[in-house]
Design a protein around this motif. Structure first.
Motif, short mmCIF file in Angstrom:
data_model
loop_
_atom_site.label_atom_id
_atom_site.label_comp_id
_atom_site.label_asym_id
_atom_site.label_seq_id
_atom_site.Cartn_x
_atom_site.Cartn_y
_atom_site.Cartn_z
N ASP A 58 38.83 -23.64 15.36
CA ASP A 58 39.08 -24.40 14.13
C ASP A 58 40.43 -25.10 14.29
N LEU A 59 40.41 -26.40 14.56
CA LEU A 59 41.63 -27.13 14.86
C LEU A 59 42.64 -27.06 13.73
N GLU A 60 42.20 -27.24 12.48
CA GLU A 60 43.14 -27.21 11.35
C GLU A 60 43.81 -25.84 11.22
N ARG A 61 43.04 -24.77 11.41
CA ARG A 61 43.61 -23.41 11.35
C ARG A 61 44.66 -23.24 12.45
N SER A 62 44.36 -23.71 13.64
CA SER A 62 45.30 -23.58 14.76
C SER A 62 46.52 -24.47 14.58
N VAL A 63 46.34 -25.68 14.06
CA VAL A 63 47.48 -26.55 13.77
C VAL A 63 48.40 -25.85 12.77
N ASP A 64 47.82 -25.27 11.74
CA ASP A 64 48.61 -24.55 10.75
C ASP A 64 49.38 -23.41 11.41
N PHE A 65 48.73 -22.64 12.27
CA PHE A 65 49.37 -21.51 12.93
C PHE A 65 50.54 -21.97 13.80
N TYR A 66 50.29 -22.90 14.71
CA TYR A 66 51.34 -23.29 15.65
C TYR A 66 52.47 -24.08 14.97
N LYS A 67 52.14 -24.82 13.93
CA LYS A 67 53.15 -25.61 13.21
C LYS A 67 53.88 -24.78 12.16
N ASN A 68 53.14 -24.15 11.27
CA ASN A 68 53.75 -23.50 10.12
C ASN A 68 54.09 -22.03 10.33
N VAL A 69 53.40 -21.36 11.23
CA VAL A 69 53.70 -19.95 11.50
C VAL A 69 54.71 -19.83 12.63
N LEU A 70 54.44 -20.50 13.77
CA LEU A 70 55.36 -20.39 14.90
C LEU A 70 56.48 -21.44 14.87
N GLY A 71 56.29 -22.52 14.13
CA GLY A 71 57.35 -23.52 13.99
C GLY A 71 57.42 -24.57 15.08
N LEU A 72 56.32 -24.76 15.83
CA LEU A 72 56.32 -25.82 16.85
C LEU A 72 56.25 -27.18 16.17
N ILE A 73 56.73 -28.20 16.86
CA ILE A 73 56.76 -29.57 16.33
C ILE A 73 55.50 -30.30 16.76
N GLU A 74 54.69 -30.70 15.77
CA GLU A 74 53.48 -31.46 16.08
C GLU A 74 53.90 -32.85 16.57
N CYS A 75 53.31 -33.29 17.69
CA CYS A 75 53.68 -34.60 18.25
C CYS A 75 52.49 -35.52 18.44
N GLY A 76 51.29 -35.02 18.15
CA GLY A 76 50.11 -35.86 18.29
C GLY A 76 48.90 -35.19 17.68
#
Length: 149
Positions: A14-32
């Protein structure tokens, strides 16, 4: 010629779930992000230093992978457990003592703690230690490591 690892990629259900995890939980910067291709990219650490790609695939096409985030030693030893627990993530190690604390891979040497992402991929916070590796010690606690250095 090779100077380092620039990017790695994971398949996620689930891309949206994973984007939320890596961005909002781990704090990585989305770049694309490309919705047509069902892919998202994140900077790991400083922008343009290293990148993580997430590709949405059906569950039966996902195999579990592992990678480690390079961290400062103080962060691994003194902050990682609270960081993970505050985000409802379960830290784990290979010490077999039932304690949630970082371990030392003596062969490197490095201090590390593991956790999982929403798809079950094994993620790790790791920091290299000073000095030479001691492979004969295996995996030990940091406290035990200090008795050998």
């Amino acid at each position: 010629m090779i100077k380092g690892l620039f990017e790695t990629h994971l398949f996620v259900e689930d891309l949206e779930r994973s984007v939320d995890f890596y961005k909002n939980v781990l704090g990585l910067i989305e770049c694309g992000y490309n919705d047509d291709r069902r892919v998202a990219f994140f900077w790991i650490g400083e922008p343009k230093g290293a990148m993580l790609g997430l590709w949405e695939k059906p569950k039966n096409e996902i195999d579990i992978r592992h990678f480690a985030f390079s961290c400062e030693l103080d962060d691994v030893l003194n902050k990682s457990i609270d960081f993970l627990k505050e985000r409802n993530l379960k830290p784990y190690n290979f010490l077999k003592d039932g304690k949630e604390k970082p371990m030392v891979f003596a062969w490197m040497p490095a201090a590390a703690i593991y956790f999982k992402d929403p798809d079950g991929h094994d993620l790790e916070f790791i920091a290299l230690l000073e000095g030479e590796g001691k492979p004969e010690l295996g995996v030990i606690s940091y406290e035990e490591w200090l008795t050998y250095v």
